[in-house]
Design an enzyme around this catalytic site. Structure first.
Site, PDB file in Angstrom:
ATOM      1  N   ASP A  46      -1.159 -15.515  12.829  1.00  0.00           N
ATOM      2  CA  ASP A  46      -1.418 -15.092  11.447  1.00  0.00           C
ATOM      3  C   ASP A  46      -1.937 -16.280  10.619  1.00  0.00           C
ATOM      4  OD1 ASP A  46       0.933 -16.514  11.178  1.00  0.00           O
ATOM      5  OD2 ASP A  46       1.988 -14.974  10.032  1.00  0.00           O
ATOM      6  N   SER A  47      -2.017 -17.461  11.257  1.00  0.00           N
ATOM      7  CA  SER A  47      -2.684 -18.601  10.618  1.00  0.00           C
ATOM      8  C   SER A  47      -4.132 -18.258  10.279  1.00  0.00           C
ATOM      9  CB  SER A  47      -2.636 -19.832  11.533  1.00  0.00           C
ATOM     10  OG  SER A  47      -3.101 -19.522  12.823  1.00  0.00           O
ATOM     11  N   ASP A  85       0.229 -11.999  16.677  1.00  0.00           N
ATOM     12  CA  ASP A  85       1.250 -12.408  15.704  1.00  0.00           C
ATOM     13  C   ASP A  85       1.501 -11.269  14.717  1.00  0.00           C
ATOM     14  OD1 ASP A  85       2.951 -14.400  14.938  1.00  0.00           O
ATOM     15  OD2 ASP A  85       1.409 -15.692  14.054  1.00  0.00           O
ATOM     16  N   LYS A 115       4.356 -11.757  18.712  1.00  0.00           N
ATOM     17  CA  LYS A 115       5.220 -12.860  18.267  1.00  0.00           C
ATOM     18  C   LYS A 115       5.736 -12.518  16.883  1.00  0.00           C
ATOM     19  CE  LYS A 115       3.623 -17.068  16.734  1.00  0.00           C
ATOM     20  NZ  LYS A 115       4.205 -17.136  15.383  1.00  0.00           N
ATOM     21  N   GLU A 117       8.544 -14.135  13.614  1.00  0.00           N
ATOM     22  CA  GLU A 117       9.251 -15.329  13.138  1.00  0.00           C
ATOM     23  C   GLU A 117      10.685 -14.978  12.738  1.00  0.00           C
ATOM     24  OE1 GLU A 117       7.088 -17.119   9.909  1.00  0.00           O
ATOM     25  OE2 GLU A 117       5.255 -17.330  11.095  1.00  0.00           O
ATOM     26  N   GLU A 184       8.543 -24.846  15.878  1.00  0.00           N
ATOM     27  CA  GLU A 184       7.576 -25.503  14.987  1.00  0.00           C
ATOM     28  C   GLU A 184       8.267 -26.507  14.079  1.00  0.00           C
ATOM     29  OE1 GLU A 184       4.798 -22.913  12.985  1.00  0.00           O
ATOM     30  OE2 GLU A 184       4.098 -24.507  11.664  1.00  0.00           O
TER      31      GLU A 184
HETATM   32  O1  KIV Z   1      -0.001 -18.421  13.288  1.00  0.00           O
HETATM   33  C1  KIV Z   1      -0.054 -19.380  14.082  1.00  0.00           C
HETATM   34  O2  KIV Z   1      -1.108 -19.941  14.378  1.00  0.00           O
HETATM   35  C2  KIV Z   1       1.208 -19.826  14.669  1.00  0.00           C
HETATM   36  C3  KIV Z   1       1.196 -21.081  15.475  1.00  0.00           C
HETATM   37  C4  KIV Z   1       1.115 -22.252  14.590  1.00  0.00           C
HETATM   38  C5  KIV Z   1       2.348 -21.144  16.393  1.00  0.00           C
HETATM   39  O3  KIV Z   1       2.205 -19.206  14.476  1.00  0.00           O
END
Ligand code: KIV
Length: 282
Positions: A46-47, A85, A115, A117, A184
Site C-alpha cells: 500500500d506504499s 497489501d 498482508k 498490519e 519494520e
Molecule cells: O507497503 C509496503 O510497501 C510495505 C513494505 C514496506 C513492507 O508494507
C-alpha cells in the site's frame, strides 16, 4: 527454466538459512523487471499510495485501487510469489468484511497471499482469513497505517517491554496461521531474536540482517521517490535524473525538429502518393 515460488520454498529457505528476497512492485513493467531479476516475493504494497499515487501517507488508498495495481503486477510476474497489501480499514471493521476483501485479492487480482498490519488486535481476523484458505503475511513493528497512533514513523520495540510485546504479537500471529511476517523499523538484535523464536520466515525492512529475508520499496531501490529516503532504504541506482534528462532531450529534439527522422517514419508507395496528391490520371 525457473518455477513459481511457493510457501514451501520460502519455508525451505528459512530452514536452510538462505535469505528470502522481497521487493515491492505496482505495475506491469515493474513486475516484469523484479520478476526477471529473480526475486522470491513481490509485494504490491500500500506504499503505492505514496510512491505511485502521490498521497502523503498510505491511509487513503482503497481496496479497488490496490486491486487495479495487483492485477497489473500479476500479468507481469511469472515466478515470484505475489502478496497483496490490504489497505487501511479493509480488515478492521469486522471479520466477515475482512475475509471478503482478502478473497478479492485472490479471486479478482491473482494474488497468492495478502498482508495486513497489526498484532494481537487482529489475530482473530488473521485466523478467519487463513481458515477461508487465504495465506496471510503479518506486519509488525512500525505499521505505517497506524503511524499516527504510534506517534509518527518511529523505530519500534526499543524498550525491553516493547520488544517483549513484539515477540508476543509475533508468536500470536504465527499461531493464528500467518505463513510469514514483515518486521519494520525494529532494532536489529530484537528482530534477530524474534526471527529465531519463530518457525515462519520474517522479512525485515529496517530490521537488520538477522531476519530471514529483506524487503525494499521499488522506488527507493531505484532512487525514483523524490520526497524523502528512509534511513533503512538503500538506493542501488539513481534513475530519476537520467529519466528527467531523457524527457528533456526528447522535448528539445521535437522543438528543434530533429525528431522524428526517416528512421522513425513510414513510407507510402510512390504511385499511391501521386494518386493521393493529384488524383487518378489513368
Ligand atoms: O507497503 C509496503 O510497501 C510495505 C513494505 C514496506 C513492507 O508494507
Amino acid at each position: 527454466m525457473s518455477k513459481k515460488i511457493s510457501i514451501l520454498d520460502l519455508q525451505q529457505k528459512k530452514a536452510n538459512g538462505q535469505p528470502i528476497t522481497m521487493l515491492t512492485a505496482y505495475d506491469y513493467p515493474g513486475a516484469t523487471l523484479v520478476d526477471e531479476a529473480g526475486v522470491d516475493i513481490i509485494l504490491v504494497g500500500d506504499s503505492l499510495a505514496m510512491t505511485v499515487l502521490g498521497h502523503p501517507s498510505t491511509i487513503s488508498v482503497t481496496v479497488d485501487e490496490m486491486l487495479h495495481h495487483c492485477k497489473a503486477v500479476a500479468r507481469g510476474a511469472k515466478n515470484a510469489f505475489l502478496v497483496g497489501d490490504m489497505p487501511f480499514m479493509s480488515y478492521q471493521v469486522n471479520r466477515t468484511e475482512a475475509v471478503r476483501n482478502a478473497g478479492r485479492f485472490m479471486k479478482e487480482a491473482g494474488m497468492d497471499a495478502i498482508k495486513l498490519e497489526g498484532g494481537r488486535e487482529i489475530a482473530k481476523t488473521v485466523r478467519a482469513i487463513v481458515q477461508a484458505g487465504i495465506p496471510v503475511m503479518g506486519h509488525l513493528g512500525l505499521t505505517p497505517q497506524t503511524a499516527t497512533k504510534l506517534g509518527g514513523y518511529k523505530v519500534q520495540a526499543k524498550t525491553a517491554e516493547g520488544a517483549q510485546q513484539l515477540l508476543e504479537d509475533a508468536l500470536l500471529l504465527q499461531d493464528a496461521g500467518c505463513f510469514s511476517m514483515v518486521l519494520e523499523a525494529v532494532p536489529a538484535s530484537v528482530a534477530e531474536t524474534v526471527s529465531k523464536q519463530l518457525s515462519i520466515p520474517t522479512i525485515g525492512i529496517g530490521a537488520g540482517p538477522g531476519c530471514d529475508g529483506q524487503v525494499l520499496v521499488f522506488h527507493d531501490v531505484l532512487g525514483l521517490f523524490d520526497r524523502f529516503v528512509p534511513k533503512f532504504a538503500k538506493q542501488y541506482a539513481t534513475l530519476r535524473q537520467p529519466m528527467l534528462d531523457a524527457f528533456k532531450t526528447y522535448l528539445a529534439e521535437v522543438e528543434a525538429g530533429t525528431f522524428p527522422t526517416e528512421v522513425h517514419s513510414f513510407t507510402i508507395n510512390e504511385q499511391e502518393l501521386q494518386i493521393f496528391l493529384y488524383g487518378d490520371q489513368s
